[in-house]
Enzyme design. Sequence first.
Site, PDB file in Angstrom:
ATOM      1  N   TYR A  11      14.848 -15.124  -9.437  1.00 15.10           N
ATOM      2  CA  TYR A  11      14.367 -14.217 -10.475  1.00 15.10           C
ATOM      3  C   TYR A  11      12.863 -14.420 -10.643  1.00 15.10           C
ATOM      4  CZ  TYR A  11      13.508 -12.154 -15.031  1.00 15.10           C
ATOM      5  OH  TYR A  11      13.002 -11.398 -16.056  1.00 15.10           O
TER       6      TYR A  11
ATOM      7  N   ASP B   6       8.455  -2.161   4.972  1.00 21.33           N
ATOM      8  CA  ASP B   6       8.434  -1.348   3.750  1.00 21.33           C
ATOM      9  C   ASP B   6       7.541  -1.995   2.694  1.00 21.33           C
ATOM     10  OD1 ASP B   6       9.064   0.905   2.215  1.00 21.33           O
ATOM     11  OD2 ASP B   6      10.868  -0.015   1.359  1.00 21.33           O
TER      12      ASP B   6
ATOM     13  N   LYS C 233       4.859  -2.177   0.032  1.00 19.09           N
ATOM     14  CA  LYS C 233       4.299  -1.235  -0.940  1.00 19.09           C
ATOM     15  C   LYS C 233       4.197  -1.961  -2.271  1.00 19.09           C
ATOM     16  CE  LYS C 233       8.956   0.496  -1.782  1.00 19.09           C
ATOM     17  NZ  LYS C 233       9.840   1.644  -1.646  1.00 19.09           N
ATOM     18  N   PRO C 234       3.426  -1.430  -3.207  1.00 15.37           N
ATOM     19  CA  PRO C 234       3.278  -2.111  -4.503  1.00 15.37           C
ATOM     20  C   PRO C 234       4.600  -2.368  -5.229  1.00 15.37           C
ATOM     21  CG  PRO C 234       1.534  -0.511  -4.233  1.00 15.37           C
ATOM     22  CD  PRO C 234       2.494  -0.295  -3.074  1.00 15.37           C
ATOM     23  N   ALA C 235       5.578  -1.503  -5.069  1.00 10.97           N
ATOM     24  CA  ALA C 235       6.869  -1.712  -5.733  1.00 10.97           C
ATOM     25  C   ALA C 235       7.612  -2.923  -5.176  1.00 10.97           C
ATOM     26  CB  ALA C 235       7.740  -0.466  -5.607  1.00 10.97           C
ATOM     27  N   ASN C 236       7.286  -3.341  -3.958  1.00  9.70           N
ATOM     28  CA  ASN C 236       7.940  -4.491  -3.339  1.00  9.70           C
ATOM     29  C   ASN C 236       7.110  -5.768  -3.442  1.00  9.70           C
ATOM     30  OD1 ASN C 236      10.176  -3.008  -2.693  1.00  9.70           O
ATOM     31  ND2 ASN C 236       9.533  -2.582  -0.597  1.00  9.70           N
TER      32      ASN C 236
ATOM     33  N   ASP D 144      12.149  -7.512  -1.298  1.00 15.95           N
ATOM     34  CA  ASP D 144      12.828  -6.359  -0.700  1.00 15.95           C
ATOM     35  C   ASP D 144      12.593  -6.257   0.803  1.00 15.95           C
ATOM     36  OD1 ASP D 144      14.304  -4.147  -0.159  1.00 15.95           O
ATOM     37  OD2 ASP D 144      13.249  -2.823  -1.536  1.00 15.95           O
TER      38      ASP D 144
END
Length: 172
Positions: free
Chosen positions: A31, A74, A76-79, A92
């Site tokens: 986490y 993949d 990217k900022p979200a990962n 991810d």
Amino acid sequence: AEAAAQLDHPGIVPIYEIGQCEGQRYFTMSYVSGQSLTARIAGRPLTPEQAAEVTRTVAEAVHYAHLQGVVHRDLKPANILVDVAGHPRVTDFGLAKRLRGDSHMTATGQVLGTPNYMAPEQAAGRTDQVGPLADVYSLGTILYAGLTARPPFQAAGAGEVLQMVLLQEPVP
């Protein structure tokens, strides 16, 4: 998940267990208390120094993954999760590819990843050419997003973004 589970680096969110329960596949990972880089840059760019530091830290983690024979595919900022201390951590690895012994996981012509952040060879579906350099390209798009608070290419649909990646230069 199996590719990522072998990675042990402070800049990568660790995966602890991979399994299956009642027909459902699962994995457990550490986490990270904080937010994604997407949330961090929403509407407000990072300073050049912050953007460079985030990109450097992520690049070191990605380089480690490459040395272990894993390409993320993949990025990217979200990962990228930024913990409460401000340290970015890559997560991810769902589309990750092993560089050795894994070449048949995806068929040529299949586009995998997030169009706004993918390399041209990936956007063209040339999966046999997608390797560490595609991740390096994505690192550049992450730096761009950090400095501008937007991806290098934006359009209404994924197909349009793919065409932009293949045929255009990003807005300076």
